[in-house]
Design a protein around this motif. Structure first.
Motif, PDB file in Angstrom:
ATOM      1  N   LEU A  16       0.832  -1.204   0.000  1.00 30.77           N
ATOM      2  CA  LEU A  16       0.000   0.000   0.000  1.00 30.77           C
ATOM      3  C   LEU A  16       0.868   1.256   0.000  1.00 30.77           C
ATOM      4  CD1 LEU A  16      -2.900   1.051   0.057  1.00 30.77           C
ATOM      5  CD2 LEU A  16      -2.799   0.997   2.561  1.00 30.77           C
ATOM      6  N   LYS A  17       1.935   1.233   0.772  1.00 29.83           N
ATOM      7  CA  LYS A  17       2.855   2.377   0.792  1.00 29.83           C
ATOM      8  C   LYS A  17       3.496   2.579  -0.582  1.00 29.83           C
ATOM      9  CE  LYS A  17       6.862   4.384   3.152  1.00 29.83           C
ATOM     10  NZ  LYS A  17       7.469   4.833   1.882  1.00 29.83           N
ATOM     11  N   HIS A  18       3.896   1.495  -1.211  1.00 33.90           N
ATOM     12  CA  HIS A  18       4.508   1.581  -2.540  1.00 33.90           C
ATOM     13  C   HIS A  18       3.521   2.180  -3.539  1.00 33.90           C
ATOM     14  CE1 HIS A  18       6.957   0.517  -6.013  1.00 33.90           C
ATOM     15  NE2 HIS A  18       5.896  -0.071  -6.546  1.00 33.90           N
ATOM     16  N   ILE A  19       2.283   1.725  -3.484  1.00 40.46           N
ATOM     17  CA  ILE A  19       1.251   2.241  -4.393  1.00 40.46           C
ATOM     18  C   ILE A  19       1.038   3.731  -4.169  1.00 40.46           C
ATOM     19  CG2 ILE A  19      -1.238   2.179  -4.871  1.00 40.46           C
ATOM     20  CD1 ILE A  19      -1.046  -0.879  -4.372  1.00 40.46           C
ATOM     21  N   ASN A  20       0.932   4.122  -2.909  1.00 39.68           N
ATOM     22  CA  ASN A  20       0.703   5.535  -2.612  1.00 39.68           C
ATOM     23  C   ASN A  20       1.892   6.402  -2.992  1.00 39.68           C
ATOM     24  OD1 ASN A  20      -1.982   6.008  -1.576  1.00 39.68           O
ATOM     25  ND2 ASN A  20      -1.437   4.713   0.168  1.00 39.68           N
TER      26      ASN A  20
END
Length: 270
Positions: A16-20
């Motif tokens: 999720l952090k990578h996507i954001n």
């Protein structure tokens, strides 16, 4: 108790952090393109505020037909309801309207809950007019992801907003394509693209909720400073922890029932 469908994609914290991190540098239009091809069960949830109207226009310009969920609290301004009609007519999206359970009109709501419930018990009010209808919408429509108009610049609980969030306990994905935009950017977009907007914006309003708790704001004041003046609220409950809201609602209703039972037992017999 509502059941919740799992999202098509499930992300752990690092994913999720990578996507954001990736989405954070994209334009709202690029984010919406990504969202449209990534999720099924995708809806836009809006009360036809400035941000929501901009998103609707962006989706339409891309040729993305995303159905819309509108939670009609039965306490919206007439101008908001009129805007909903104008927007649906212009963009021709499928509109799903959900109202407080068992109520079709404001009079019916008052008959069921009493006068000025928002003053007498704001927890019960928020749950009844926003939280429960929204959850009923998600379950009825098998919603897996919703596009919202929330922005960091609205401050309060939204200051740390991410472009993509996953609601704990339910798996509902919330996408905030305008997370990094200011109100001025939204307003510029509306005017430049001739997007329908609420007539109240021309009267000093910026963030528009229910008529009883929304006021115009002074020049230079925070965008949402006209909401719930005199209280510490910054959210109506729709974007708060669902299970905490439901538990608080159940506790309030149980207390009311107990107080009513005591009053009945102690009242003099006629």
């Amino acid at each position: 108790m509502p059941s919740f469908a799992s999202p098509v994609l499930q992300f752990d914290e690092s994913q999720l952090k990578h996507i954001n991190d990736k989405l954070d540098s994209m334009t709202p239009q690029q984010i919406l393109d990504w969202v449209s091809v990534t999720f099924s069960g995708l809806y836009q949830e809006t009360a036809f505020g400035p941000s929501g109207n901009a998103i609707t226009d962006m989706l339409s310009a891309q040729g993305n037909t995303v159905p819309v969920i509108f939670v009609d609290t039965l306490h919206h301004f007439d101008e908001t309801l009129e805007l909903a009609r104008r927007s649906q007519q212009k963009y021709n999206f499928k509109l799903h309207v959900f109202k407080p359970e068992g109520c079709d009109t404001r009079d019916q709501f008052t008959a069921k809950h009493g006068d000025e419930l928002w003053k007498n018990d704001d927890v019960v009010y928020d749950y009844s007019v926003k939280v429960e209808p929204a959850r009923r919408a998600y379950e009825t429509l098998n919603v897996q992801a919703v596009i919202t108009g929330r922005r960091k610049s609205q401050k309060g609980d939204r200051a740390s907003l991410q472009v993509v969030e996953i609601e704990k306990g339910t798996g509902l994905v919330k996408i905030n394509p305008l997370a990094n935009w200011s109100f001025q950017q939204v307003w510029t977009y509306l005017r430049a693209n001739e997007v329908p907007y609420n007539d109240l914006l021309d009267k000093g309003y910026k963030s528009i909720g229910d008529f009883h708790s929304t006021l115009p704001v002074k020049e230079g004041a925070d965008e949402r400073s006209g909401r719930w003046q005199g209280s510490e609220k910054t959210e109506c409950g729709l974007h708060k922890d669902y299970f905490a809201m439901r538990a608080a609602f159940a506790a309030r209703k149980k207390k009311e029932q107990q107080e009513s039972a005591v009053a009945t037992l102690t009242s003099p017999v006629a």
